[in-house]
Scaffold this active site. Structure first.
Site, PDB file in Angstrom:
ATOM      1  N   ILE A 140      13.555  -6.528  96.080  1.00  0.00           N
ATOM      2  CA  ILE A 140      14.871  -6.245  96.838  1.00  0.00           C
ATOM      3  C   ILE A 140      14.864  -4.716  96.853  1.00  0.00           C
ATOM      4  O   ILE A 140      14.889  -4.220  96.116  1.00  0.00           O
ATOM      5  CB  ILE A 140      16.102  -6.793  95.978  1.00  0.00           C
ATOM      6  CG1 ILE A 140      15.879  -8.286  95.590  1.00  0.00           C
ATOM      7  CG2 ILE A 140      17.241  -6.387  97.081  1.00  0.00           C
ATOM      8  CD1 ILE A 140      15.969  -9.345  97.148  1.00  0.00           C
ATOM      9  N   LYS A 141      15.021  -4.626  98.283  1.00  0.00           N
ATOM     10  CA  LYS A 141      15.133  -2.760  98.551  1.00  0.00           C
ATOM     11  C   LYS A 141      16.227  -2.392  98.579  1.00  0.00           C
ATOM     12  O   LYS A 141      17.375  -3.250  99.047  1.00  0.00           O
ATOM     13  CB  LYS A 141      14.510  -2.807  99.965  1.00  0.00           C
ATOM     14  CG  LYS A 141      13.014  -2.795 100.155  1.00  0.00           C
ATOM     15  CD  LYS A 141      12.537  -2.429 101.527  1.00  0.00           C
ATOM     16  CE  LYS A 141      12.348  -1.016 101.895  1.00  0.00           C
ATOM     17  NZ  LYS A 141      11.838  -0.855 103.143  1.00  0.00           N
ATOM     18  N   ILE A 142      16.616  -1.418  97.614  1.00  0.00           N
ATOM     19  CA  ILE A 142      17.889  -0.836  97.491  1.00  0.00           C
ATOM     20  C   ILE A 142      17.830   0.766  97.660  1.00  0.00           C
ATOM     21  O   ILE A 142      16.961   1.382  97.304  1.00  0.00           O
ATOM     22  CB  ILE A 142      18.406  -0.943  96.058  1.00  0.00           C
ATOM     23  CG1 ILE A 142      18.838  -2.574  95.855  1.00  0.00           C
ATOM     24  CG2 ILE A 142      19.706  -0.322  95.743  1.00  0.00           C
ATOM     25  CD1 ILE A 142      19.107  -2.966  94.549  1.00  0.00           C
TER      26      ILE A 142
END
Length: 380
Positions: A140-142
């Site tokens: 997941i890209k944050i």
């Protein structure tokens, strides 16, 4: 036989990922073939990539129509399209994930960029995305914003792989590394395993040079003194790589820390620096400059397809991430020279704001174009 230089890079400890994804390359078999032929070890995606893939592409129409029949909202239809592509890509890269024991084989998807400044929403969306897609090789890209980093810590503590994106300054990288460590510590404190969690810190390159080169060009227009001109010219196209090399030195310090060693003893994986924004924007520079100069152990470089082809053809492969460190420091120091006078911190802050905006615009545009398509495909 033609040499594929990408395969040589892997031998020096750097993984090559591709910054691109679409249903066309999944269904045609092209994505799978890139693992064997080009040595691609993972995929990064972002809202701009999905806008390009989905907008005006008939390959998604059947799924959009199914969503309409199921009375899904436009956002739900968007998620169904993107989640399917991500899930299918995860399945294609699962053999890489298994073969590398969880080092590579990851597919990255970004939480909605509209919540980049909302910690709680970022946490809940990251968990929801991870659960809905349901693949262990999902990342997941944050965004590495001040609001994003507490979310990174929490999401890591939940056992979710994280790609921290939009890192421009060395300070933001250091904060990201500690956010990862804190997340692992919190998880270990709960008595849960930490050996299967992976993270990368996506450190952006070409945007830095584009910005700083623009500032230098403006100054050059006003300067007549040849010595000052030479000073300004000497900095052009050098800052992004210098900045990245300094970040790598910080990575080395962090993995020598007692806190990291304690986690490593429990099987924790190092958070690797991932070089992003690696397509050269200035035609005067080598089209593989951001690959050649930053090859080194325990790193990732994510490349758009044209840079993958260019690198396979003519990358000059050598371990350079730790070369010329003194020169690197000099480049960064020179920015403070009164004749140059570029405030690097200000540039980095501006790039972060612009970076979020560069993802919000295509995301909004994609949702709008999906709305239009839903209207067209909805039976009257």
């Amino acid at each position: 036989m033609v040499t594929n230089h990408l395969l040589e890079i892997e031998n020096l400890g750097q993984s090559i990922w591709m910054d691109n994804l679409s249903r066309n390359i999944i269904e045609s078999g092209e994505l799978k073939s890139m693992i064997g032929k080009k040595g691609i070890r993972g995929i990064t995606s972002n809202p701009a990539i999905f806008e390009k893939a989905i907008a005006g592409n008939a390959i998604y129409d059947a799924d959009i129509e199914a969503g309409i029949k199921a009375s899904k909202s436009v956002i739900e239809i968007y998620e169904s399209l993107v989640f399917k592509d991500i899930r299918d890509a995860c399945d294609i890269f699962m053999p890489v994930y298994e073969e590398t024991k969880g080092l590579d084989g990851y597919i990255s998807i970004e939480v909605p960029p509209t919540i980049a400044k909302d910690t709680e929403s970022t946490i809940s969306e990251a968990i929801r995305y991870y659960t809905a897609i349901g693949r262990e090789n999902l990342m997941i890209k944050i965004p590495g914003t001040p609001e994003g980093l507490p979310a990174v810590t929490r999401v890591i503590s939940e056992g979710i792989n994280v790609n921290v994106t939009l890192l421009f300054s060395v300070e933001s990288y250091i904060n990201t590394a500690w956010a990862y460590i804190e997340g692992l510590e919190a998880r270990a404190a709960k008595g849960e395993d930490i050996d299967k969690i992976a993270s990368v810190a996506s450190f952006f390159l070409s945007r830095i040079d584009s910005n700083i080169d623009g500032l230098i060009d403006e100054k050059l227009k006003k300067v007549t003194d040849e010595t000052v001109k030479a000073k300004l010219e000497a900095v052009k196209g050098k800052v992004a790589i210098a900045n990245a090399k300094i970040a790598y030195q910080e990575y080395k310090k962090i993995i020598q820390s007692d806190r990291w060693k304690a986690l490593s003893a429990k099987g924790a994986k190092e958070q690797r620096l991932l070089w992003a924004s690696t397509s050269t924007k200035n035609p005067a520079y080598s089209d593989v400059m951001y690959v050649d100069e930053l090859i080194g152990p325990n790193t990732v470089n994510t490349l758009p397809p044209p840079t993958i082809d260019a690198c396979a053809d003519h990358c000059d492969v050598d371990n350079r991430v730790e070369t010329n460190i003194e020169v690197t420091k000099e480049v960064m120091e020179n920015l403070k020279d009164p004749d140059i006078n570029i405030n690097i911190d200000q540039v980095m802050e501006q790039l972060l704001v612009e970076g979020i905006d560069k993802f919000i615009k295509p995301f909004t545009s994609l949702i709008n174009s999906l709305e239009e398509k839903v209207k067209k495909l909805t039976p009257v």
